[in-house]
Design a protein around this motif. Structure first.
Motif, PDB file in Angstrom:
ATOM      1  N   MET A   1       0.849  -1.198   0.000  1.00 29.66           N
ATOM      2  CA  MET A   1       0.000   0.000   0.000  1.00 29.66           C
ATOM      3  C   MET A   1       0.879   1.242   0.000  1.00 29.66           C
ATOM      4  O   MET A   1       1.731   1.394   0.882  1.00 29.66           O
ATOM      5  N   ASN A   2       0.685   2.138  -0.994  1.00 30.93           N
ATOM      6  CA  ASN A   2       1.531   3.315  -1.084  1.00 30.93           C
ATOM      7  C   ASN A   2       1.058   4.413  -0.130  1.00 30.93           C
ATOM      8  O   ASN A   2       0.022   4.306   0.524  1.00 30.93           O
ATOM      9  N   LEU A   3       1.847   5.485  -0.084  1.00 33.19           N
ATOM     10  CA  LEU A   3       1.561   6.577   0.842  1.00 33.19           C
ATOM     11  C   LEU A   3       0.212   7.235   0.532  1.00 33.19           C
ATOM     12  O   LEU A   3      -0.539   7.596   1.447  1.00 33.19           O
ATOM     13  N   SER A   4      -0.113   7.381  -0.740  1.00 34.12           N
ATOM     14  CA  SER A   4      -1.378   8.006  -1.125  1.00 34.12           C
ATOM     15  C   SER A   4      -2.574   7.199  -0.618  1.00 34.12           C
ATOM     16  O   SER A   4      -3.550   7.760  -0.098  1.00 34.12           O
ATOM     17  N   ALA A   5      -2.506   5.875  -0.759  1.00 32.73           N
ATOM     18  CA  ALA A   5      -3.601   5.019  -0.302  1.00 32.73           C
ATOM     19  C   ALA A   5      -3.757   5.104   1.216  1.00 32.73           C
ATOM     20  O   ALA A   5      -4.885   5.175   1.732  1.00 32.73           O
ATOM     21  N   ARG A   6      -2.634   5.111   1.932  1.00 27.16           N
ATOM     22  CA  ARG A   6      -2.710   5.214   3.391  1.00 27.16           C
ATOM     23  C   ARG A   6      -3.326   6.548   3.805  1.00 27.16           C
ATOM     24  O   ARG A   6      -4.110   6.616   4.758  1.00 27.16           O
ATOM     25  N   TYR A   7      -2.977   7.611   3.076  1.00 23.31           N
ATOM     26  CA  TYR A   7      -3.507   8.938   3.418  1.00 23.31           C
ATOM     27  C   TYR A   7      -5.026   8.986   3.200  1.00 23.31           C
ATOM     28  O   TYR A   7      -5.774   9.473   4.058  1.00 23.31           O
ATOM     29  N   VAL A   8      -5.473   8.475   2.046  1.00 22.05           N
ATOM     30  CA  VAL A   8      -6.914   8.486   1.753  1.00 22.05           C
ATOM     31  C   VAL A   8      -7.671   7.589   2.727  1.00 22.05           C
ATOM     32  O   VAL A   8      -8.754   7.951   3.218  1.00 22.05           O
ATOM     33  N   MET A   9      -7.108   6.419   3.055  1.00 22.26           N
ATOM     34  CA  MET A   9      -7.775   5.509   3.994  1.00 22.26           C
ATOM     35  C   MET A   9      -7.853   6.117   5.386  1.00 22.26           C
ATOM     36  O   MET A   9      -8.839   5.921   6.110  1.00 22.26           O
ATOM     37  N   ALA A  10      -6.821   6.866   5.788  1.00 21.59           N
ATOM     38  CA  ALA A  10      -6.857   7.536   7.096  1.00 21.59           C
ATOM     39  C   ALA A  10      -7.956   8.591   7.125  1.00 21.59           C
ATOM     40  O   ALA A  10      -8.680   8.736   8.124  1.00 21.59           O
ATOM     41  N   GLU A  11      -8.114   9.324   6.014  1.00 18.50           N
ATOM     42  CA  GLU A  11      -9.191  10.321   5.922  1.00 18.50           C
ATOM     43  C   GLU A  11     -10.551   9.634   5.985  1.00 18.50           C
ATOM     44  O   GLU A  11     -11.480  10.112   6.665  1.00 18.50           O
ATOM     45  N   LEU A  12     -10.684   8.513   5.301  1.00 17.61           N
ATOM     46  CA  LEU A  12     -11.939   7.751   5.346  1.00 17.61           C
ATOM     47  C   LEU A  12     -12.228   7.242   6.754  1.00 17.61           C
ATOM     48  O   LEU A  12     -13.363   7.339   7.233  1.00 17.61           O
ATOM     49  N   ALA A  13     -11.213   6.710   7.424  1.00 21.33           N
ATOM     50  CA  ALA A  13     -11.410   6.176   8.772  1.00 21.33           C
ATOM     51  C   ALA A  13     -11.873   7.266   9.734  1.00 21.33           C
ATOM     52  O   ALA A  13     -12.766   7.040  10.565  1.00 21.33           O
ATOM     53  N   ARG A  14     -11.276   8.460   9.631  1.00 19.77           N
ATOM     54  CA  ARG A  14     -11.698   9.560  10.509  1.00 19.77           C
ATOM     55  C   ARG A  14     -13.157   9.922  10.265  1.00 19.77           C
ATOM     56  O   ARG A  14     -13.926  10.141  11.216  1.00 19.77           O
ATOM     57  N   ASN A  15     -13.542   9.961   9.013  1.00 19.82           N
ATOM     58  CA  ASN A  15     -14.923  10.328   8.708  1.00 19.82           C
ATOM     59  C   ASN A  15     -15.898   9.222   9.064  1.00 19.82           C
ATOM     60  O   ASN A  15     -17.034   9.502   9.471  1.00 19.82           O
ATOM     61  N   PHE A  16     -15.485   7.958   8.919  1.00 19.25           N
ATOM     62  CA  PHE A  16     -16.331   6.862   9.384  1.00 19.25           C
ATOM     63  C   PHE A  16     -16.620   7.027  10.878  1.00 19.25           C
ATOM     64  O   PHE A  16     -17.766   6.856  11.322  1.00 19.25           O
ATOM     65  N   ALA A  17     -15.589   7.339  11.657  1.00 22.18           N
ATOM     66  CA  ALA A  17     -15.752   7.479  13.109  1.00 22.18           C
ATOM     67  C   ALA A  17     -16.664   8.647  13.450  1.00 22.18           C
ATOM     68  O   ALA A  17     -17.544   8.542  14.326  1.00 22.18           O
ATOM     69  N   VAL A  18     -16.480   9.781  12.755  1.00 28.12           N
ATOM     70  CA  VAL A  18     -17.298  10.966  13.030  1.00 28.12           C
ATOM     71  C   VAL A  18     -18.763  10.705  12.674  1.00 28.12           C
ATOM     72  O   VAL A  18     -19.675  11.006  13.454  1.00 28.12           O
ATOM     73  N   VAL A  19     -18.995  10.123  11.509  1.00 29.45           N
ATOM     74  CA  VAL A  19     -20.371   9.843  11.082  1.00 29.45           C
ATOM     75  C   VAL A  19     -21.024   8.810  11.995  1.00 29.45           C
ATOM     76  O   VAL A  19     -22.200   8.944  12.366  1.00 29.45           O
TER      77      VAL A  19
END
Length: 355
Positions: A1-19
């Motif tokens: 998994m490249n750096l871009s994928a990790r960055y996007v997945m981290a953004e998704l995880a934060r929003n999953f938690a908030v929602v």
């Protein structure tokens, strides 16, 4: 998994938690307002209402999971688009398929976590249902306090305590002849419920009588006993949402008539649970394609508003599809999977049109 994928997945995880937090709090508040209407019935008080709502929250989180990943994906992509990061990633060579793949991977991980929550969600929901039933009933919890009596022909059974459904205690069995004279008595300290048709009585004293006088007395460490009541009889009725996946499977497998309303409800709930991970991934793919199609249009607020409306429309469409399919005689398994398949097809169509 490249750096871009990790960055996007981290953004998704934060929003999953908030929602997830926002939706659970919102629905818990609605649930508490509903429970508040019954405060004051029998022994049901404010603390009981709060406990019922808190114990129901894990099951609520599981049931909302497809919509959590959908709205979380929309929010994450709206944030990335607002910071021009989607444009930067596209310029760096990341394709639309890459965005969808990354989002669905994040969704799959989230749904795996939801699967772990499911193991505690249904027992907690069951406790909430029982607490509410006992505290709002004028008789309280008779199964815990006084047990119950049952009769079949000339056999009478008393079970003192069945608070733990798998390990009832204080079991007494009386047998009488046609003249009303006692012919047998068995007392067991407890029992293990092997199935609806067989209890394994523990530490048993068995007395046989002749002319009303004890004729033989024996003690047994364990012995099998078939309950005298029909196996389909329930001591109390609970909603299918309180049952675990294993209990739903057992109930569906043991059903003699799948067309009965209670059995049908069990099958619908079973396949709804099975389809949850598929729905989560399908809704994520749809949200990702939807966000890419709206990229740069209307701003973050408008994108989220349209996404929320789409989520509501999907939910209503799913309910209509399932109910209509069942009424038309379509197998429950098929109508449970069909909405997710349609959502994936729509997502693919949106991807082809995405800039």
């Amino acid at each position: 998994m490249n750096l871009s994928a990790r960055y996007v997945m981290a953004e998704l995880a934060r929003n999953f938690a908030v929602v997830a937090a926002g939706l659970v709090v919102l629905f818990d508040l609605i649930g508490f307002l509903s429970e508040a209407e019954d405060i004051g019935d029998a022994r049901y008080d404010l603390l009981d209402a709060l406990i019922v709502v808190a114990y129901s929250s894990p099951a609520l989180l599981v049931d909302l999971s497809p919509f959590i990943v959908m709205l979380g994906t929309l929010a994450a992509f709206a944030n990335l688009d607002a910071r021009s990061e989607v444009t930067a990633l596209r310029a760096a060579g990341e394709s639309r398929a890459w965005f969808v793949t990354t989002a669905t991977m994040a969704s799959a991980v989230f749904m795996m976590c939801i699967g772990a929550v499911e193991t505690i969600a249904r027992p907690a929901h069951l406790e909430a249902s029982l607490l509410r039933m006992y505290e709002t009933a004028k008789t309280g919890n008779p199964l815990k306090d006084t047990g119950f009596w049952a009769r079949s022909g000339s056999t009478y059974v008393n079970v003192e305590n069945i608070e733990n459904a798998q390990h009832p205690t204080g079991i007494r069995i009386y047998d009488f002849d046609d003249e009303g004279a006692i012919t047998g008595f068995r007392r067991a300290v407890g029992a293990s419920v092997d199935s609806a048709h067989a209890w394994r009585l523990e530490q048993v004293i068995d007395k046989r009588y002749a002319s009303g006088a004890p004729e033989a007395i024996s003690t047994l460490e364990t012995t099998l006993w078939a309950p005298i009541w029909p196996s389909e009889n329930a001591l109390y009725s609970l909603t299918v949402t309180s049952l675990s996946l294993v209990e739903l499977l057992d109930s569906a497998a043991g059903a003699s008539n799948p067309s009965e309303s209670t059995t049908l409800a069990t099958h619908v709930e079973l396949w709804r649970r099975i389809a949850l991970p598929i729905a989560g991934i399908a809704y994520t793919a749809f949200a990702c394609a939807f966000a890419l199609s709206l990229r740069g249009r209307g701003g973050k607020s408008l994108q989220l508003a349209i996404g929320a409306a789409a989520a509501l429309l999907l939910y209503l469409s799913e309910q209509v599809t399932v109910n209509a399919g069942i009424l038309a005689g379509v197998p429950v398994a098929l109508v449970s999977i069909l909405p997710s398949a349609v959502v994936i097809a729509v997502a693919l169509a949106l991807l082809r049109r995405a800039p």
